[in-house]
Design a protein around this motif. Structure first.
Motif, PDB file in Angstrom:
ATOM      1  N   ARG A  31      43.584  33.524  32.175  1.00  0.00           N
ATOM      2  CA  ARG A  31      42.186  33.106  32.220  1.00  0.00           C
ATOM      3  C   ARG A  31      41.788  32.713  33.645  1.00  0.00           C
ATOM      4  O   ARG A  31      40.681  33.035  34.104  1.00  0.00           O
ATOM      5  CB  ARG A  31      41.953  31.941  31.248  1.00  0.00           C
ATOM      6  N   GLY A  32      42.681  32.060  34.361  1.00  0.00           N
ATOM      7  CA  GLY A  32      42.401  31.702  35.750  1.00  0.00           C
ATOM      8  C   GLY A  32      42.259  32.923  36.636  1.00  0.00           C
ATOM      9  O   GLY A  32      41.387  32.968  37.522  1.00  0.00           O
ATOM     10  N   ASP A  33      43.102  33.939  36.406  1.00  0.00           N
ATOM     11  CA  ASP A  33      43.023  35.167  37.205  1.00  0.00           C
ATOM     12  C   ASP A  33      41.710  35.894  36.956  1.00  0.00           C
ATOM     13  O   ASP A  33      41.161  36.539  37.853  1.00  0.00           O
ATOM     14  CB  ASP A  33      44.201  36.090  36.865  1.00  0.00           C
ATOM     15  N   LEU A  34      41.183  35.763  35.744  1.00  0.00           N
ATOM     16  CA  LEU A  34      39.917  36.401  35.402  1.00  0.00           C
ATOM     17  C   LEU A  34      38.774  35.827  36.228  1.00  0.00           C
ATOM     18  O   LEU A  34      37.809  36.529  36.542  1.00  0.00           O
ATOM     19  CB  LEU A  34      39.646  36.212  33.904  1.00  0.00           C
ATOM     20  N   ASN A  35      38.884  34.572  36.618  1.00  0.00           N
ATOM     21  CA  ASN A  35      37.826  33.921  37.391  1.00  0.00           C
ATOM     22  C   ASN A  35      37.819  34.331  38.854  1.00  0.00           C
ATOM     23  O   ASN A  35      36.903  33.975  39.602  1.00  0.00           O
ATOM     24  CB  ASN A  35      37.976  32.400  37.296  1.00  0.00           C
ATOM     25  N   LYS A  36      38.853  35.066  39.290  1.00  0.00           N
ATOM     26  CA  LYS A  36      38.951  35.424  40.700  1.00  0.00           C
ATOM     27  C   LYS A  36      38.082  36.619  41.074  1.00  0.00           C
ATOM     28  O   LYS A  36      37.727  36.796  42.240  1.00  0.00           O
ATOM     29  CB  LYS A  36      40.412  35.731  41.053  1.00  0.00           C
ATOM     30  N   GLY A  37      37.806  37.469  40.091  1.00  0.00           N
ATOM     31  CA  GLY A  37      37.023  38.664  40.391  1.00  0.00           C
ATOM     32  C   GLY A  37      37.293  39.749  39.372  1.00  0.00           C
ATOM     33  O   GLY A  37      37.784  39.478  38.276  1.00  0.00           O
ATOM     34  N   ARG A  38      37.003  40.964  39.723  1.00  0.00           N
ATOM     35  CA  ARG A  38      37.221  42.087  38.816  1.00  0.00           C
ATOM     36  C   ARG A  38      38.710  42.403  38.745  1.00  0.00           C
ATOM     37  O   ARG A  38      39.397  42.434  39.760  1.00  0.00           O
ATOM     38  CB  ARG A  38      36.413  43.299  39.258  1.00  0.00           C
ATOM     39  N   VAL A  39      39.188  42.675  37.540  1.00  0.00           N
ATOM     40  CA  VAL A  39      40.633  42.741  37.339  1.00  0.00           C
ATOM     41  C   VAL A  39      40.990  43.841  36.339  1.00  0.00           C
ATOM     42  O   VAL A  39      40.169  44.219  35.489  1.00  0.00           O
ATOM     43  CB  VAL A  39      41.159  41.362  36.838  1.00  0.00           C
ATOM     44  N   ILE A  40      42.207  44.362  36.463  1.00  0.00           N
ATOM     45  CA  ILE A  40      42.784  45.257  35.457  1.00  0.00           C
ATOM     46  C   ILE A  40      44.205  44.784  35.181  1.00  0.00           C
ATOM     47  O   ILE A  40      44.912  44.356  36.102  1.00  0.00           O
ATOM     48  CB  ILE A  40      42.778  46.736  35.928  1.00  0.00           C
ATOM     49  N   ALA A  41      44.616  44.825  33.921  1.00  0.00           N
ATOM     50  CA  ALA A  41      45.988  44.465  33.566  1.00  0.00           C
ATOM     51  C   ALA A  41      46.915  45.641  33.868  1.00  0.00           C
ATOM     52  O   ALA A  41      46.529  46.801  33.776  1.00  0.00           O
ATOM     53  CB  ALA A  41      46.077  44.086  32.093  1.00  0.00           C
ATOM     54  N   ARG A  42      48.150  45.314  34.223  1.00  0.00           N
ATOM     55  CA  ARG A  42      49.164  46.327  34.541  1.00  0.00           C
ATOM     56  C   ARG A  42      50.486  45.902  33.916  1.00  0.00           C
ATOM     57  O   ARG A  42      50.809  44.711  33.894  1.00  0.00           O
ATOM     58  CB  ARG A  42      49.321  46.456  36.066  1.00  0.00           C
ATOM     59  N   GLY A  43      51.221  46.874  33.408  1.00  0.00           N
ATOM     60  CA  GLY A  43      52.536  46.588  32.846  1.00  0.00           C
ATOM     61  C   GLY A  43      53.637  47.028  33.791  1.00  0.00           C
ATOM     62  O   GLY A  43      53.745  46.547  34.916  1.00  0.00           O
ATOM     63  N   LEU A  44      54.436  48.001  33.359  1.00  0.00           N
ATOM     64  CA  LEU A  44      55.563  48.478  34.158  1.00  0.00           C
ATOM     65  C   LEU A  44      55.200  49.658  35.059  1.00  0.00           C
ATOM     66  O   LEU A  44      56.070  50.262  35.680  1.00  0.00           O
ATOM     67  CB  LEU A  44      56.725  48.860  33.235  1.00  0.00           C
ATOM     68  N   GLY A  45      53.930  49.987  35.128  1.00  0.00           N
ATOM     69  CA  GLY A  45      53.470  51.002  36.083  1.00  0.00           C
ATOM     70  C   GLY A  45      53.839  52.421  35.723  1.00  0.00           C
ATOM     71  O   GLY A  45      53.986  53.264  36.615  1.00  0.00           O
ATOM     72  N   ARG A  46      53.941  52.741  34.417  1.00  0.00           N
ATOM     73  CA  ARG A  46      54.349  54.087  34.023  1.00  0.00           C
ATOM     74  C   ARG A  46      53.176  55.003  33.699  1.00  0.00           C
ATOM     75  O   ARG A  46      53.402  56.156  33.328  1.00  0.00           O
ATOM     76  CB  ARG A  46      55.317  54.018  32.842  1.00  0.00           C
ATOM     77  N   SER A  47      51.926  54.506  33.788  1.00  0.00           N
ATOM     78  CA  SER A  47      50.803  55.434  33.795  1.00  0.00           C
ATOM     79  C   SER A  47      50.902  56.228  35.096  1.00  0.00           C
ATOM     80  O   SER A  47      51.268  55.685  36.127  1.00  0.00           O
ATOM     81  CB  SER A  47      49.475  54.678  33.739  1.00  0.00           C
ATOM     82  N   TYR A  48      50.576  57.499  35.053  1.00  0.00           N
ATOM     83  CA  TYR A  48      50.882  58.359  36.194  1.00  0.00           C
ATOM     84  C   TYR A  48      49.887  58.259  37.339  1.00  0.00           C
ATOM     85  O   TYR A  48      50.236  58.441  38.497  1.00  0.00           O
ATOM     86  CB  TYR A  48      50.970  59.819  35.722  1.00  0.00           C
ATOM     87  N   GLY A  49      48.606  57.992  37.028  1.00  0.00           N
ATOM     88  CA  GLY A  49      47.579  58.078  38.049  1.00  0.00           C
ATOM     89  C   GLY A  49      47.040  56.739  38.484  1.00  0.00           C
ATOM     90  O   GLY A  49      47.786  55.837  38.872  1.00  0.00           O
ATOM     91  N   ASP A  50      45.707  56.574  38.403  1.00  0.00           N
ATOM     92  CA  ASP A  50      45.045  55.381  38.938  1.00  0.00           C
ATOM     93  C   ASP A  50      44.535  54.452  37.838  1.00  0.00           C
ATOM     94  O   ASP A  50      43.575  53.722  38.012  1.00  0.00           O
ATOM     95  CB  ASP A  50      43.887  55.786  39.859  1.00  0.00           C
ATOM     96  N   GLN A  51      45.212  54.469  36.679  1.00  0.00           N
ATOM     97  CA  GLN A  51      44.779  53.654  35.551  1.00  0.00           C
ATOM     98  C   GLN A  51      44.989  52.166  35.792  1.00  0.00           C
ATOM     99  O   GLN A  51      44.221  51.335  35.297  1.00  0.00           O
ATOM    100  CB  GLN A  51      45.540  54.077  34.277  1.00  0.00           C
ATOM    101  N   ALA A  52      46.034  51.790  36.518  1.00  0.00           N
ATOM    102  CA  ALA A  52      46.373  50.374  36.700  1.00  0.00           C
ATOM    103  C   ALA A  52      46.412  50.001  38.174  1.00  0.00           C
ATOM    104  O   ALA A  52      47.235  49.194  38.609  1.00  0.00           O
ATOM    105  CB  ALA A  52      47.704  50.053  36.025  1.00  0.00           C
TER     106      ALA A  52
END
Length: 449
Positions: A32-53
């Protein structure tokens, strides 16, 4: 709550690269604190291939520390966990108890949050469908800072829009999943050498009713009478009574940690037409295995045996181009697409072909038809070729997998996914101020104007 640091980030294809501010939430309060910093996207282990995360000059919340198991109902096989839990962690913990994830993609290094955001699928899509079919509910941090629970009966619009929604509606915090009871961690498999595309489609039609799992490797460089040739691998979960005696002593065997790794980015010249032809012959030999019983690690996750295998494509990176087209006129359209690829001057590698079952959801990728996933090293030729390939897929009534896409244009995306307008209405409802953004959301127009 930590301060954000700026890092160069990319997906598994190492293309494109974007500088993003990263934060590592450990709990709901951090998120919730990170959400207050600005525009954000969640990321996991980085296995999406392109620019999703990735999120150029904006924030990326790496959620891998939100990885705790919360509740386990062994009677029903229902697991409640945080969204940063990986499929590997589930396998290591519940495999010895006789439970495995219901839906497994080509890697076990994917988080539950990422599995939902991309609505992952596996070799059994024609039987089991995509990841949504094993998720009962989830909780999600919304743009206004509240936490909502979403299921098929509660906030159903939010539930369905998150599967394939690329994380653009909020940060998934927890999920309740149904696991699959197994007697062994082995599969009984059958491999068939395929002569050409006619033979491939006939074999799928013949065997898909008898095997829950099917996947084919195709030689995308083959031409003429060999076009569409390769190896089809079929399988079913092995029962304890079926295992040979040498495997019965440890029927729920787990995978070992791989020691193989690609330690650095290989030079770009390593993958060329000659080396890919040689590697294709090796892959064909390996795929056409005479082994009747194979461990889940080799059956589901063969590439996980080599850490950082993506470095093999060099620093220029690569894309994985995956499309699905309807079965109607499937042979004609697949023939034309394979001929385009073989004549493109690009270097197709690791070409995986499957038949898919019925689709569901809004931006979820699969529908009933044929799907092909191809790895292409990034070159100037590729950047001019993919729009032509996109146009051909679109004309065939098909679409690309957004969870792997790196190059699709907004207009083509909207033509491939006309239901995006329904998804945008849900975006306006839950995130009217575009608090959740990413490079792909800007590239494809998945933001509120």
């Amino acid at each position: 709550m930590e301060s954000a640091q700026k890092h160069k980030l990319a997906g598994w294809g190492n293309y494109p690269v974007a500088e993003s501010y990263t934060v590592n939430p450990r709990n709901e309060e951090d998120a919730r604190g990170d959400l207050n910093k600005g525009r954000v996207i969640a990321r996991g282990l980085g296995r999406s291939y392109g620019d999703q995360a990735v999120n150029e000059d904006q924030f990326v919340a790496v959620c891998t520390k939100l990885n705790h198991f919360l509740k386990w109902n062994e009677q029903e096989g229902i697991l409640e966990c945080e969204a940063g839990v990986s499929l590997e962690e589930i396998i290591l913990t519940f495999g010895p108890k006789g439970w495995l994830p219901m839906i497994c993609p080509g890697t076990k290094f994917v988080t539950i949050g990422g599995a939902i955001a991309n609505d992952i699928h596996g070799k059994a899509h024609h039987i089991d469908g995509s990841f949504v079919n094993c998720v009962l509910s989830f909780t999600i941090l919304l743009a206004d800072g509240t936490i909502a629970e979403a299921s098929r009966t509660e906030n159903a619009d939010l539930f369905w829009a998150n599967f394939g929604g690329l994380g653009l509606l909020g940060v998934i915090l927890t999920a309740r999943l149904k696991l699959r009871r197994v007697e062994t961690t082995y599969f009984k498999q059958k491999s068939i050498k395929i002569k050409n595309l006619d033979h491939m489609l006939e074999a799928l039609e013949q065997y898909d009713h008898d095997y829950n799992y099917s996947v084919a490797w195709i030689d995308a460089l083959a031409k003429g009478p060999k076009l569409g040739g390769g190896v089809l691998t079929l399988g079913n979960a092995a029962k304890l009574s079926e295992l040979p005696e040498n495997l019965k002593s440890n029927p729920l065997k787990l995978h070992a940690t791989s020691r193989l790794t690609v330690p650095f980015f290989l030079p770009s010249f390593v993958l060329n037409g000659l080396t890919v032809r040689m590697l294709n012959k090796v892959i064909a030999f390996v795929q056409n295995s005479p082994k009747e019983f194979v461990h889940y690690e080799k059956f589901f996750f063969p590439l996980d045996a080599i850490n950082n295998w993506n470095r093999g494509y060099g620093k220029r990176g690569f894309i994985q181009y995956q499309f699905v087209i309807p079965e109607d006129n499937g042979k004609k359209n697949l023939t034309e697409i394979l001929e385009m690829i073989a004549a493109s001057g690009c270097t197709p590698f690791l070409n995986v072909f499957k038949r898919m079952g019925e689709g569901q959801g809004i931006l979820s990728f699969p529908f009933k038809g044929y799907t092909l996933a191809i790895d292409f090293p990034v070159t100037k030729n590729l950047l001019s070729f993919t729009p032509k390939l996109d146009a051909k897929v679109l004309s065939a009534g098909g679409r690309l997998y957004l969870g792997k896409d790196a190059l699709l244009h907004e207009s083509t995306f909207k033509a491939m996914y006309p239901q995006y307008e329904q998804w945008m209405a849900i975006k306006r409802k839950y995130d009217p101020g575009n608090r959740f953004t990413s490079n792909i959301s800007r590239r494809l127009g998945l933001e509120i104007a």
